[in-house]
Scaffold this motif. Structure first.
Motif, PDB file in Angstrom:
ATOM      1  N   ALA A  40       0.838  -1.201   0.000  1.00 17.71           N
ATOM      2  CA  ALA A  40       0.000   0.000   0.000  1.00 17.71           C
ATOM      3  C   ALA A  40       0.867   1.243   0.000  1.00 17.71           C
ATOM      4  N   THR A  41       0.297   2.337  -0.451  1.00 16.45           N
ATOM      5  CA  THR A  41       1.018   3.610  -0.390  1.00 16.45           C
ATOM      6  C   THR A  41       1.054   4.107   1.054  1.00 16.45           C
ATOM      7  N   PRO A  42       2.131   4.774   1.441  1.00 15.65           N
ATOM      8  CA  PRO A  42       2.252   5.257   2.816  1.00 15.65           C
ATOM      9  C   PRO A  42       1.330   6.434   3.109  1.00 15.65           C
ATOM     10  N   THR A  43       1.075   6.655   4.382  1.00 12.57           N
ATOM     11  CA  THR A  43       0.269   7.786   4.798  1.00 12.57           C
ATOM     12  C   THR A  43       0.964   9.098   4.449  1.00 12.57           C
ATOM     13  N   ASN A  44       0.176  10.076   4.057  1.00  9.86           N
ATOM     14  CA  ASN A  44       0.669  11.428   3.732  1.00  9.86           C
ATOM     15  C   ASN A  44       1.722  11.438   2.616  1.00  9.86           C
ATOM     16  N   SER A  45       1.702  10.415   1.767  1.00  9.23           N
ATOM     17  CA  SER A  45       2.642  10.393   0.648  1.00  9.23           C
ATOM     18  C   SER A  45       1.987  11.001  -0.579  1.00  9.23           C
ATOM     19  N   CYS A  46       2.792  11.571  -1.447  1.00 10.65           N
ATOM     20  CA  CYS A  46       2.318  12.102  -2.717  1.00 10.65           C
ATOM     21  C   CYS A  46       2.442  11.003  -3.761  1.00 10.65           C
ATOM     22  N   LEU A  47       1.375  10.727  -4.489  1.00 16.59           N
ATOM     23  CA  LEU A  47       1.420   9.644  -5.476  1.00 16.59           C
ATOM     24  C   LEU A  47       2.421   9.916  -6.585  1.00 16.59           C
ATOM     25  N   GLY A  48       2.800  11.169  -6.778  1.00 15.06           N
ATOM     26  CA  GLY A  48       3.749  11.491  -7.833  1.00 15.06           C
ATOM     27  C   GLY A  48       5.196  11.232  -7.473  1.00 15.06           C
ATOM     28  N   PHE A  49       5.480  10.947  -6.197  1.00 16.24           N
ATOM     29  CA  PHE A  49       6.872  10.829  -5.757  1.00 16.24           C
ATOM     30  C   PHE A  49       7.083   9.619  -4.855  1.00 16.24           C
ATOM     31  N   LEU A  50       6.437   8.518  -5.199  1.00 14.79           N
ATOM     32  CA  LEU A  50       6.581   7.299  -4.410  1.00 14.79           C
ATOM     33  C   LEU A  50       7.917   6.628  -4.692  1.00 14.79           C
ATOM     34  N   GLU A  51       8.420   5.885  -3.701  1.00 10.95           N
ATOM     35  CA  GLU A  51       9.649   5.108  -3.854  1.00 10.95           C
ATOM     36  C   GLU A  51       9.323   3.642  -3.574  1.00 10.95           C
ATOM     37  N   PRO A  52       9.721   2.733  -4.458  1.00 11.65           N
ATOM     38  CA  PRO A  52       9.328   1.320  -4.296  1.00 11.65           C
ATOM     39  C   PRO A  52       9.667   0.739  -2.930  1.00 11.65           C
ATOM     40  N   ASP A  53      10.851   1.005  -2.415  1.00 10.20           N
ATOM     41  CA  ASP A  53      11.294   0.393  -1.163  1.00 10.20           C
ATOM     42  C   ASP A  53      10.609   0.987   0.060  1.00 10.20           C
ATOM     43  N   ARG A  54       9.969   2.145  -0.099  1.00 10.14           N
ATOM     44  CA  ARG A  54       9.318   2.791   1.041  1.00 10.14           C
ATOM     45  C   ARG A  54       7.818   2.503   1.096  1.00 10.14           C
ATOM     46  N   LEU A  55       7.290   1.807   0.095  1.00 10.43           N
ATOM     47  CA  LEU A  55       5.882   1.432   0.142  1.00 10.43           C
ATOM     48  C   LEU A  55       5.631   0.516   1.336  1.00 10.43           C
ATOM     49  N   SER A  56       4.422   0.576   1.866  1.00  8.48           N
ATOM     50  CA  SER A  56       4.074  -0.186   3.065  1.00  8.48           C
ATOM     51  C   SER A  56       3.747  -1.631   2.707  1.00  8.48           C
ATOM     52  N   LYS A  57       4.340  -2.561   3.439  1.00  4.86           N
ATOM     53  CA  LYS A  57       4.016  -3.984   3.267  1.00  4.86           C
ATOM     54  C   LYS A  57       3.170  -4.430   4.449  1.00  4.86           C
ATOM     55  N   LEU A  58       2.076  -5.140   4.149  1.00  6.54           N
ATOM     56  CA  LEU A  58       1.138  -5.591   5.164  1.00  6.54           C
ATOM     57  C   LEU A  58       0.969  -7.104   5.061  1.00  6.54           C
ATOM     58  N   ASP A  59       0.657  -7.734   6.193  1.00  6.65           N
ATOM     59  CA  ASP A  59       0.353  -9.158   6.126  1.00  6.65           C
ATOM     60  C   ASP A  59      -1.116  -9.346   5.753  1.00  6.65           C
ATOM     61  N   LEU A  60      -1.583 -10.565   5.715  1.00  2.00           N
ATOM     62  CA  LEU A  60      -2.945 -10.844   5.280  1.00  2.00           C
ATOM     63  C   LEU A  60      -4.005 -10.229   6.187  1.00  2.00           C
ATOM     64  N   ASP A  61      -3.643  -9.945   7.440  1.00  2.00           N
ATOM     65  CA  ASP A  61      -4.571  -9.326   8.382  1.00  2.00           C
ATOM     66  C   ASP A  61      -4.459  -7.809   8.402  1.00  2.00           C
ATOM     67  N   ASN A  63      -1.671  -6.115   9.124  1.00  6.41           N
ATOM     68  CA  ASN A  63      -0.648  -5.630  10.050  1.00  6.41           C
ATOM     69  C   ASN A  63       0.562  -5.121   9.274  1.00  6.41           C
ATOM     70  N   HIS A  64       1.134  -4.031   9.723  1.00  2.00           N
ATOM     71  CA  HIS A  64       2.272  -3.401   9.059  1.00  2.00           C
ATOM     72  C   HIS A  64       3.531  -4.236   9.308  1.00  2.00           C
ATOM     73  N   ILE A  65       4.181  -4.650   8.214  1.00  2.00           N
ATOM     74  CA  ILE A  65       5.381  -5.477   8.318  1.00  2.00           C
ATOM     75  C   ILE A  65       6.644  -4.658   8.076  1.00  2.00           C
ATOM     76  N   SER A  66       6.645  -3.858   7.020  1.00  2.00           N
ATOM     77  CA  SER A  66       7.847  -3.102   6.668  1.00  2.00           C
ATOM     78  C   SER A  66       7.475  -1.898   5.809  1.00  2.00           C
ATOM     79  N   GLY A  67       8.477  -1.063   5.559  1.00  2.00           N
ATOM     80  CA  GLY A  67       8.232   0.156   4.803  1.00  2.00           C
ATOM     81  C   GLY A  67       7.665   1.245   5.681  1.00  2.00           C
ATOM     82  N   ASP A  68       7.298   2.357   5.061  1.00  4.11           N
ATOM     83  CA  ASP A  68       6.728   3.474   5.811  1.00  4.11           C
ATOM     84  C   ASP A  68       5.343   3.119   6.346  1.00  4.11           C
ATOM     85  N   LYS A  69       4.873   3.898   7.292  1.00  2.61           N
ATOM     86  CA  LYS A  69       3.545   3.698   7.875  1.00  2.61           C
ATOM     87  C   LYS A  69       2.491   3.767   6.775  1.00  2.61           C
ATOM     88  N   PRO A  70       1.553   2.815   6.734  1.00  6.61           N
ATOM     89  CA  PRO A  70       0.594   2.765   5.618  1.00  6.61           C
ATOM     90  C   PRO A  70      -0.465   3.854   5.695  1.00  6.61           C
TER      91      PRO A  70
END
Length: 210
Positions: A40-61, A63-70
């Motif tokens: 998912a895209t991080p909170t308060n992020s601009c869609l025009g300036f996203l970085e692949p490694d900073r996107l939020s990774k979540l588990d199936l439930d 829960n935030h696993i890695s990356g910036d806060k979703p």
């Protein structure tokens, strides 16, 4: 779905949507399924300036696993994932669809009139979901009430949201929704020729995937 490709595609589409003025500032959010969870895209992020490694990774439930806060809109996204078989969700603040979501005389059961075949084929009927504060978990029950029959909605006084069988499909659908909303706004007060019920039934039988 391959995680690396999903990350690259979210960045690609985020930039495209932003550069074409379909969402402004840090508004809008995108999510997509991957094996074992979601990106998912991080909170308060601009869609025009996203970085692949900073996107939020979540588990199936969720829960935030890695990356910036979703994004705080996760309840909105998960209402679609839990209610439909879909692979991606896109929420924007695009001007014309948001305008329809703000107009008090917009039909809450069918916000987008059937002016073109493509809005029927790619989006279908679009209800207006009653207002909730952005990020509120209260939206889940309101989406649950419509999600079985609708892949898109207008959030009252907020903006459009669409889910799709792929990220590309969700983006194409929300773009089509915005174009149809634009036509609905600029033709208000004119004698508009809508598609007939038989035309809509034919399109649904031929093209719509539910």
């Amino acid at each position: 779905m391959n995680e690396e490709k999903i990350r690259a595609d979210i960045v690609k589409w985020g930039r495209s949507l932003f550069e074409r003025g379909l969402t402004a500032g840090s508004s809008g959010n995108i999510s997509a399924r991957i094996d074992g969870g979601y990106i998912a895209t991080p909170t308060n992020s601009c869609l025009g300036f996203l970085e692949p490694d900073r996107l939020s990774k979540l588990d199936l439930d969720g829960n935030h696993i890695s990356g910036d806060k979703p994004t705080k809109e996760l309840p909105l996204h998960f209402a679609f994932y839990e209610g439909r078989s879909c692979a991606a969700v896109v929420h924007l603040h695009s001007s014309y669809a948001t305008a329809l979501a703000c107009l008090s005389d917009t039909d809450p059961a069918d916000a987008i009139p059937p002016i073109t075949p493509y809005v029927v084929m790619r989006v279908g009927t679009v209800p207006v979901v009653p207002y909730t504060r952005p990020g509120s978990a209260d939206v889940k029950a309101r989406i649950a009430a419509i999600v079985a029959d609708h892949s898109a909605a207008l959030l009252e006084n907020h903006g459009p949201i669409v889910c799709g069988a792929s990220l590309d499909a969700a983006v194409f659908a929300i773009e089509e929704l915005e174009e149809a909303a634009k036509l609905a706004i600029i033709t208000r007060g004119m004698q508009v020729r809508h598609l007939t019920p038989s035309m809509i039934a034919d399109l649904n039988a031929t093209f719509r995937l539910r």
